[in-house]
Design an enzyme around this catalytic site. Sequence first.
Site: not given
Ligand code: A2P
Length: 276
Positions: A53, A113, A190-192, A232, A239, A242
Site C-alpha cells: 500500500d 487519499h 496505523s493498526p499499531l 508498517k 515485517i 507482523n
Molecule cells: P519500524 O518501522 O521502525 O519497525 P503503524 O503500522 O500503526 O503505522 O505502526 C508503525 C510503527 O510501529 C513504526 O514505528 C514501526 O517501527 C513500529 N512497528 C511495526 N511493527 C512492529 C513490531 N512488530 N514490533 C515493534 N514495533 C513495530
Amino acid sequence: MTAENVTDSGRQRTLADGNQIPLLGLGVWQVSDGRACEDAVRWALESGYRHIDTAQAYGNEASVGRALRDSGLPREDVFVTTKFYPGHRDPVAEVQRSLERLGLDFVDLYIIHWPQGGPTWAWEGMQRARQLGHARSIGVSNFGAAEIEAVFEVADVPPVVDQVQFSPFEHRRGVQEACERRGVALEAYSPLGTGRHLGDREVGRIAERLGRTPAQVLIRWSIQHGLVVLPKSTHRERIAQNAQVFDFELSDDEMTALDALDRTGGTARALERPWW
Ligand code: A2P
C-alpha cells in the site's frame, strides 16, 4: 464481521466489484524513498505479503515498483494500491504518472487519499481511471460515514474500499457499520497506532497469555473483524513477525476486551481532526 467475504483460509476477501484483496498488506507511509523502501517491500514479499500500500503523497512509488520487479513475482500475484493526492485536480493524469513511477500497467486499487475539497468532486475521474484500465478497483480513504454516503449518491461505480485509521483504540464503529451497510471493505491504517499502542497493558496481557507479541495481537484483532490491515515497518524481523497472524486466534473474550479500548466513542468520523 464480514466472514462471508473472507476466503483462501481467511487470508483474502472479495471486494464488492468481485476482485480479491489480501487481508494483510505492508503500508509504506513514512518509509523513505530509495533503499529503505525497497528493502521493506522486498522483505515483505519474502515473508509472504502479497499486498503493498503506497500513495502519490508518500513519494516512494518508484522504490515500490523496483522492489516488485526485483522480486520476480508475477504481476498478478501482488496486490498494489496507490492513492490520488487530492491537492491535484485530475485523478486520471495522476494515476498515469503513478503507473510510470511504479513501472506497472495498472494498480489493483486506486483510492482518494482524503476528502479535500469535498467527498465527491474527484469521483468521476476515479471512475474514468478504472474504465481506462489504470485501476482494477477504486475507493476512498479518510472518509467518514457521511462522506461515503455522499459518494454513493453520485457514483455509477461505487467505492469498494475505505481506508481509515483503525485499531482497538480507534474503533470507529460508526464508520465500520457504514462500510458494512454499503458493502465497502474497511482497511485499517496505523493498526499499531504508529507504535503507540504496542505498550498498552491490556494488549500486553493478551499477548503474553497467547505467547504472541503486542503487534501480532493488534493486527489479528483487525483480521478477526474481517478488515484489511496495513501495518508498517522498516525492520526485517518485524515485517516477518507482523505476517505471523494466521496461525492463532483471539477468543471472544479477548476480542471484547480489545473492543473496549476504543477512545473515539464509536465515531462515524474517519478522524478526530482532519489535517487538510
Ligand atoms: P519500524 O518501522 O521502525 O519497525 P503503524 O503500522 O500503526 O503505522 O505502526 C508503525 C510503527 O510501529 C513504526 O514505528 C514501526 O517501527 C513500529 N512497528 C511495526 N511493527 C512492529 C513490531 N512488530 N514490533 C515493534 N514495533 C513495530
